[in-house]
Motif scaffolding. Structure first.
Motif, PDB file in Angstrom:
ATOM      1  N   PHE A 144      11.240 -13.198 -25.576  1.00 11.04           N
ATOM      2  CA  PHE A 144      10.972 -14.167 -24.526  1.00 11.04           C
ATOM      3  C   PHE A 144       9.637 -13.804 -23.900  1.00 11.04           C
ATOM      4  O   PHE A 144       9.472 -12.709 -23.377  1.00 11.04           O
ATOM      5  CB  PHE A 144      12.110 -14.113 -23.499  1.00 11.04           C
ATOM      6  CG  PHE A 144      11.890 -14.915 -22.242  1.00 11.04           C
ATOM      7  CD1 PHE A 144      11.365 -16.191 -22.269  1.00 11.04           C
ATOM      8  CD2 PHE A 144      12.280 -14.390 -21.018  1.00 11.04           C
ATOM      9  CE1 PHE A 144      11.198 -16.923 -21.105  1.00 11.04           C
ATOM     10  CE2 PHE A 144      12.125 -15.111 -19.848  1.00 11.04           C
ATOM     11  CZ  PHE A 144      11.576 -16.378 -19.896  1.00 11.04           C
ATOM     12  N   ARG A 145       8.663 -14.717 -24.001  1.00 17.41           N
ATOM     13  CA  ARG A 145       7.346 -14.510 -23.395  1.00 17.41           C
ATOM     14  C   ARG A 145       7.160 -15.485 -22.243  1.00 17.41           C
ATOM     15  O   ARG A 145       7.368 -16.684 -22.407  1.00 17.41           O
ATOM     16  CB  ARG A 145       6.239 -14.741 -24.424  1.00 17.41           C
ATOM     17  CG  ARG A 145       6.137 -13.666 -25.447  1.00 17.41           C
ATOM     18  CD  ARG A 145       4.940 -13.923 -26.336  1.00 17.41           C
ATOM     19  NE  ARG A 145       4.873 -12.913 -27.380  1.00 17.41           N
ATOM     20  CZ  ARG A 145       4.162 -13.031 -28.470  1.00 17.41           C
ATOM     21  NH1 ARG A 145       3.427 -14.108 -28.674  1.00 17.41           N
ATOM     22  NH2 ARG A 145       4.160 -12.086 -29.365  1.00 17.41           N
ATOM     23  N   VAL A 146       6.747 -14.935 -21.102  1.00 17.29           N
ATOM     24  CA  VAL A 146       6.523 -15.762 -19.921  1.00 17.29           C
ATOM     25  C   VAL A 146       5.536 -15.038 -19.005  1.00 17.29           C
ATOM     26  O   VAL A 146       5.614 -13.806 -18.876  1.00 17.29           O
ATOM     27  CB  VAL A 146       7.863 -16.075 -19.205  1.00 17.29           C
ATOM     28  CG1 VAL A 146       8.537 -14.820 -18.692  1.00 17.29           C
ATOM     29  CG2 VAL A 146       7.687 -17.098 -18.104  1.00 17.29           C
ATOM     30  N   THR A 147       4.615 -15.770 -18.418  1.00 17.22           N
ATOM     31  CA  THR A 147       3.595 -15.252 -17.484  1.00 17.22           C
ATOM     32  C   THR A 147       2.952 -13.946 -17.969  1.00 17.22           C
ATOM     33  O   THR A 147       2.771 -13.010 -17.187  1.00 17.22           O
ATOM     34  CB  THR A 147       4.181 -15.051 -16.067  1.00 17.22           C
ATOM     35  OG1 THR A 147       5.221 -14.067 -16.117  1.00 17.22           O
ATOM     36  CG2 THR A 147       4.679 -16.355 -15.482  1.00 17.22           C
ATOM     37  N   GLY A 148       2.634 -13.872 -19.245  1.00 15.37           N
ATOM     38  CA  GLY A 148       1.961 -12.693 -19.795  1.00 15.37           C
ATOM     39  C   GLY A 148       2.859 -11.506 -20.066  1.00 15.37           C
ATOM     40  O   GLY A 148       2.401 -10.470 -20.530  1.00 15.37           O
ATOM     41  N   LEU A 192      11.479 -18.017 -14.924  1.00 17.06           N
ATOM     42  CA  LEU A 192      10.424 -17.281 -14.241  1.00 17.06           C
ATOM     43  C   LEU A 192       9.142 -18.085 -14.108  1.00 17.06           C
ATOM     44  O   LEU A 192       8.300 -17.768 -13.270  1.00 17.06           O
ATOM     45  CB  LEU A 192      10.143 -15.970 -14.983  1.00 17.06           C
ATOM     46  CG  LEU A 192      11.345 -15.029 -15.139  1.00 17.06           C
ATOM     47  CD1 LEU A 192      10.955 -13.807 -15.955  1.00 17.06           C
ATOM     48  CD2 LEU A 192      11.887 -14.623 -13.784  1.00 17.06           C
ATOM     49  N   ALA A 193       8.963 -19.079 -14.944  1.00 18.79           N
ATOM     50  CA  ALA A 193       7.777 -19.939 -14.891  1.00 18.79           C
ATOM     51  C   ALA A 193       8.064 -21.195 -15.700  1.00 18.79           C
ATOM     52  O   ALA A 193       9.004 -21.237 -16.494  1.00 18.79           O
ATOM     53  CB  ALA A 193       6.556 -19.207 -15.450  1.00 18.79           C
ATOM     54  N   TYR A 194       7.194 -22.212 -15.521  1.00 15.40           N
ATOM     55  CA  TYR A 194       7.393 -23.471 -16.239  1.00 15.40           C
ATOM     56  C   TYR A 194       7.212 -23.282 -17.738  1.00 15.40           C
ATOM     57  O   TYR A 194       8.027 -23.735 -18.529  1.00 15.40           O
ATOM     58  CB  TYR A 194       6.425 -24.526 -15.704  1.00 15.40           C
ATOM     59  CG  TYR A 194       6.538 -25.843 -16.430  1.00 15.40           C
ATOM     60  CD1 TYR A 194       7.616 -26.690 -16.198  1.00 15.40           C
ATOM     61  CD2 TYR A 194       5.584 -26.225 -17.363  1.00 15.40           C
ATOM     62  CE1 TYR A 194       7.749 -27.890 -16.873  1.00 15.40           C
ATOM     63  CE2 TYR A 194       5.706 -27.435 -18.046  1.00 15.40           C
ATOM     64  CZ  TYR A 194       6.779 -28.255 -17.800  1.00 15.40           C
ATOM     65  OH  TYR A 194       6.902 -29.433 -18.468  1.00 15.40           O
ATOM     66  N   GLU A 195       6.131 -22.617 -18.145  1.00 18.46           N
ATOM     67  CA  GLU A 195       5.861 -22.414 -19.575  1.00 18.46           C
ATOM     68  C   GLU A 195       6.555 -21.153 -20.060  1.00 18.46           C
ATOM     69  O   GLU A 195       6.402 -20.086 -19.486  1.00 18.46           O
ATOM     70  CB  GLU A 195       4.359 -22.323 -19.822  1.00 18.46           C
ATOM     71  CG  GLU A 195       3.660 -23.646 -19.620  1.00 18.46           C
ATOM     72  CD  GLU A 195       2.229 -23.627 -20.093  1.00 18.46           C
ATOM     73  OE1 GLU A 195       1.913 -22.840 -21.013  1.00 18.46           O
ATOM     74  OE2 GLU A 195       1.440 -24.400 -19.544  1.00 18.46           O
ATOM     75  N   LYS A 196       7.325 -21.323 -21.141  1.00 14.12           N
ATOM     76  CA  LYS A 196       8.088 -20.221 -21.719  1.00 14.12           C
ATOM     77  C   LYS A 196       7.970 -20.280 -23.230  1.00 14.12           C
ATOM     78  O   LYS A 196       7.785 -21.340 -23.800  1.00 14.12           O
ATOM     79  CB  LYS A 196       9.575 -20.338 -21.350  1.00 14.12           C
ATOM     80  CG  LYS A 196       9.878 -20.418 -19.883  1.00 14.12           C
ATOM     81  CD  LYS A 196      11.315 -20.883 -19.679  1.00 14.12           C
ATOM     82  CE  LYS A 196      11.642 -21.160 -18.253  1.00 14.12           C
ATOM     83  NZ  LYS A 196      10.970 -22.320 -17.703  1.00 14.12           N
ATOM     84  N   GLU A 197       8.143 -19.146 -23.864  1.00 13.25           N
ATOM     85  CA  GLU A 197       8.187 -19.093 -25.333  1.00 13.25           C
ATOM     86  C   GLU A 197       9.340 -18.180 -25.731  1.00 13.25           C
ATOM     87  O   GLU A 197       9.383 -17.016 -25.351  1.00 13.25           O
ATOM     88  CB  GLU A 197       6.872 -18.548 -25.894  1.00 13.25           C
ATOM     89  CG  GLU A 197       6.865 -18.430 -27.400  1.00 13.25           C
ATOM     90  CD  GLU A 197       5.618 -17.745 -27.934  1.00 13.25           C
ATOM     91  OE1 GLU A 197       5.654 -17.348 -29.113  1.00 13.25           O
ATOM     92  OE2 GLU A 197       4.636 -17.581 -27.198  1.00 13.25           O
ATOM     93  N   VAL A 198      10.277 -18.746 -26.487  1.00 15.27           N
ATOM     94  CA  VAL A 198      11.424 -17.971 -26.964  1.00 15.27           C
ATOM     95  C   VAL A 198      11.428 -18.051 -28.480  1.00 15.27           C
ATOM     96  O   VAL A 198      11.340 -19.121 -29.058  1.00 15.27           O
ATOM     97  CB  VAL A 198      12.755 -18.531 -26.412  1.00 15.27           C
ATOM     98  CG1 VAL A 198      13.934 -17.740 -26.957  1.00 15.27           C
ATOM     99  CG2 VAL A 198      12.751 -18.506 -24.891  1.00 15.27           C
ATOM    100  N   THR A 199      11.496 -16.905 -29.160  1.00 11.79           N
ATOM    101  CA  THR A 199      11.517 -16.879 -30.622  1.00 11.79           C
ATOM    102  C   THR A 199      12.576 -15.889 -31.100  1.00 11.79           C
ATOM    103  O   THR A 199      12.892 -14.920 -30.421  1.00 11.79           O
ATOM    104  CB  THR A 199      10.144 -16.459 -31.204  1.00 11.79           C
ATOM    105  OG1 THR A 199       9.761 -15.202 -30.631  1.00 11.79           O
ATOM    106  CG2 THR A 199       9.075 -17.488 -30.904  1.00 11.79           C
TER     107      THR A 199
END
Length: 164
Positions: A125-129, A98-105
Motif C-alpha cells: 500500500f503506497r500513500v503520501t510517499g 490516509l489520502a485521496y490518492e492510493k496505490e494497492v498492489t
C-alpha cells in the motif's frame, strides 16, 4: 456464396489465427483438461478428471477473524477476503484512508497451477510517499495448488463438450 466458420454448436467463431511453424499456440490449462476428457470419452475409458484448486494457509475471510480491525489500524493495510477459481484469484483489501490518492498492489509472480506448487504473495500500500505492507505477520500469504478427482457419471459420458 458465403463462407462462415462456426464451432460444434453452430456459433460464430470470432477470430482466426494462423500459426507459423516456429510459433506454438498457447492453450489454457482448462481447455487442455477438457480436450483430454473428450479423448477419454471417445476411447470409452472411465472418465476421471483431476481438477486443480487453491488451498490457502490462511483464513478465506480474514476480516471475520478477531483482531482484524486492530491489525488494519497498526499496518494501515490488510487483506480482507480471497476467492479462488480456475480463472484466477480475487482478493479484497482494506486500507486506512490516509489520502485521496492510493496505490494497492499484490506482487504475484507468474504462476502455473501444478499440484504441489506454492504461490506466495504480500500486499503493498503506497500513500503520501510512504509504503505499508501486509505480509501475513512476516510469513507471506501462501496458496498451495492441490487437485481433487472427479468421476464423470455414465449418463454424462455422451454429452457434447463445448469450448467458448
Amino acid at each position: 456464396m458465403q463462407v462462415r466458420f462456426v464451432d460444434s454448436l453452430g456459433l460464430e467463431l470470432e477470430d482466426v489465427k494462423f500459426f507459423t511453424a516456429s510459433e506454438d499456440p498457447r492453450v489454457p490449462v482448462h481447455v487442455i483438461t477438457r480436450l483430454m476428457a473428450s479423448s477419454e470419452l471417445a476411447s470409452r475409458k472411465k472418465l476421471e478428471l483431476e481438477l486443480p484448486y487453491f488451498q490457502p494457509a490462511f483464513p478465506d475471510n480474514i476480516s471475520a477473524e478477531s483482531g482484524f480491525l486492530e491489525r488494519l489500524i497498526q499496518q494501515r493495510v490488510s487483506l480482507e477476503k480471497m476467492f479462488y477459481s480456475e480463472l484466477g484469484i480475487i482478493g479484497t483489501v482494506q486500507v486506512l484512508n490516509l489520502a485521496y490518492e492510493k496505490e494497492v498492489t499484490l506482487p504475484v509472480p507468474p504462476f502455473i497451477m501444478t499440484p504441489g506448487a506454492v504461490l506466495q504473495f504480500a500486499i503493498r500500500f503506497r500513500v503520501t510517499g510512504s509504503e505499508y505492507w501486509d505480509n501475513n505477520a512476516g510469513c507471506d500469504y501462501k496458496l498451495t495448488c492441490q487437485t481433487y478427482k472427479l468421476t464423470v457419471p455414465k449418463e454424462c459420458e455422451d454429452s457434447l463438450v463445448h469450448f467458448v
